[in-house]
Scaffold this active site. Structure first.
Site, PDB file in Angstrom:
ATOM      1  CB  CYS A  16      -0.918   0.001   1.218  1.00 23.83           C
ATOM      2  SG  CYS A  16      -0.035   0.171   2.793  1.00 23.83           S
ATOM      3  CB  ALA A  38       3.960  -0.582   2.300  1.00 29.07           C
ATOM      4  NE  ARG A  80      12.466  -1.720   1.966  1.00 32.36           N
ATOM      5  CZ  ARG A  80      12.617  -1.802   0.648  1.00 32.36           C
ATOM      6  NH1 ARG A  80      12.112  -2.816  -0.009  1.00 32.36           N
ATOM      7  NH2 ARG A  80      13.272  -0.867  -0.015  1.00 32.36           N
ATOM      8  CG  HIS A 103       7.645   4.233  -4.041  1.00 30.11           C
ATOM      9  ND1 HIS A 103       7.579   3.256  -5.020  1.00 30.11           N
ATOM     10  CD2 HIS A 103       7.858   3.568  -2.881  1.00 30.11           C
ATOM     11  CE1 HIS A 103       7.744   2.076  -4.470  1.00 30.11           C
ATOM     12  NE2 HIS A 103       7.914   2.239  -3.161  1.00 30.11           N
TER      13      HIS A 103
END
Length: 490
Positions: free
Chosen positions: A71, A74, A105, A204
């Protein structure tokens, strides 16, 4: 240049038809636009084509097909903002999203955790029912004040919105402006509610926009620019990747001003517009920022690839050409310096891996950038695809893959399982959700989002680790000790 082909291209096309036949007509029509084989380039074109690069990528997933996408939250907190080490990143909303994204991550960093670095911490406003009813602005203010008391050496705070924040309409921008004035620190509101967009890709983009509005354009960089200053863009230091890249770039004589955003500090990011060149590794997640710095500050940008020795050498030479002869000479010296290491790695691992086939399904740049690292080891790519790519990502993939390679966009759980079962590759590289189901099929697997707790994979040293890991996965004797479910006697 002669056209590269895969002998099994017709089988791939037949496999797509077989997979689509399982869907109802409407879903079949939608999914047909996302499955293809790489086609030869048209006259005058240099890219290998597929339906995916011209029709429908970056659109909403078909409900009920178990997409592997993430999503917007994220994409922002988990990918772009999270690795900035001296800022505190608040998951603003219920505890679940922050807990699930907690340090998964493997963004390596230097510093003292809890003093001047906070990457592996999890901060949340822990929304309860009353916060949904009455709003959470006051709770957010209180959280920021508590963070300032407990961790006074933090350089700023980002507020990463979860879904409920957008639904109830909390004004996190107003809170950020107020607390910025109160604390005289950078406070960044990031409206990355998970329901926005169709995947993590919008997260992003949103985080890039907040970097632009609340960091770059709101600050006046004070450092003096040098002739060899560069920024690394889109490297999140997973398993130490950014450190490996930085070593090579500094060895050829360049000065890395900032890395966006692995092992980054806020001050480094603020100084980024002073650099002479932006080098972008993950195009999908941070090309927006590169374009902004080019348009606003006149900083040019170029893509590079540090996976595998052939691409490392090509990238070092391309980067060096942007500078004077001394940098170009040093680049050649660095390439020559590491050639014995490359030769030793290939001598050891290529005979064990040559001819092995790989099926990839990951995000960001990996479905294309890691391809040549496999090719350097003599391996073949049977299929590759992206979770959240846009059309230009598929266009960029053409230079890496061969005609006939299976291409899939936002592949469903059923499709991927069917592809693996039918193609029977020697290795699958994908994410954690696909890892154990693939291994239960009796097929070796590498988790290619965060290198399966290994790495780094960037650079010459990283290639040695990459080759070792692929060999360990494929040639592990365990695969000869059991049969896949469909091979067992009834």
């Amino acid at each position: 240049m002669a056209t590269k082909t895969l002998d099994d291209r017709p089988d791939h096309e037949a496999l797509i038809e077989e997979v689509l036949a399982a869907y109802p007509k409407k879903a079949q029509k939608k999914r047909a636009k996302h499955l293809s084989t790489a086609q030869p380039a048209q006259d005058g074109e240099t890219e290998i084509l597929s339906k995916c690069d011209t029709v429908k990528s970056n659109i909403k997933s078909v409900p009920g097909v178990m997409t592997i996408r993430g999503c917007a939250y994220a994409g922002s907190k988990g990918v772009v903002w999270g690795p900035v080490k001296d800022m505190v990143h608040i998951s603003h909303g219920p505890v679940g999203c922050g807990h699930y994204s907690w340090s998964q991550r493997r963004n390596y960093y230097t510093g003292t955790t809890g003093v001047d670095s906070f990457v592996t911490f999890q901060f949340t406003t822990d929304f309860q029912e009353k916060d949904i009813v009455f709003g959470g602005d006051k709770k957010l203010e209180k959280t920021i004040d508590e963070i300032e008391t407990l961790f006074p050496l933090n350089k700023g705070v980002t507020v990463q919105s979860e879904c409920p924040i957008g639904l109830i309409g909390d004004d996190i921008d107003a809170v950020a402006r107020k607390k910025k004035k109160d604390l005289n620190k950078t406070i960044v509101p990031v409206r990355c509610e998970g329901f926005r967009g169709v995947s993590q890709s919008l997260g992003h983009h949103i985080s890039n926009d907040t970097f632009r509005d609340w960091v770059l354009d709101d600050q006046k960089a004070e450092c003096e620019a040098g002739p060899y200053d560069i920024n690394i863009i889109g490297d999140y230091n997973i398993g130490g990747d950014a450190w490996s890249s930085r070593i090579l770039l500094e060895e050829i004589g360049l000065n890395v001003v900032s890395c966006w955003s692995g092992d980054a500090t806020l001050a480094e990011l603020e100084n980024a517009p002073k650099a002479r060149l932006n080098l972008i590794h993950c195009y999908r997640s941070m090309n927006y920022l590169c374009r902004h710095m080019e348009e606003t500050y006149g900083v040019p940008w170029m893509e590079y690839n540090f996976f595998g020795p052939s691409q490392i050498a090509a990238s070092l030479r391309a980067i060096a050409k942007q500078f004077d002869q001394s940098i170009q000479d040093r680049a050649e010296a660095v390439i020559a310096k590491y050639q014995p290491l490359v030769d030793a790695v290939l001598e050891k691992y290529r005979p064990r891996l040559e001819g092995k086939s790989v099926l990839l399904y990951v995000g960001g740049l990996r479905p294309r950038h890691v391809v040549t690292a496999y090719h350097d080891l003599g391996m073949e790519i049977a299929g590759t695809g992206y979770e959240f790519a846009h059309g230009d990502d598929y266009k960029r993939t053409g230079e890496y893959i061969k005609t006939g390679t299976l291409i899939y966009d936002d592949v469903t759980g059923y499709e991927l399982e069917k592809f693996i079962e039918t193609i029977r590759p020697d290795l699958v590289g994908s994410g954690i959700k696909e890892k154990y189901s693939t291994q239960k099929m009796g097929i070796p697997f590498r988790q290619m989002h965060s290198w399966d707790y290994s790495g780094p994979y960037h650079g010459y040293d990283g290639f040695a680790i990459f080759a070792r890991d692929m060999d360990m996965a494929i040639n592990n004797p365990v695969w000869g000790l059991f049969d896949a479910p469909w091979k067992r006697a009834a």
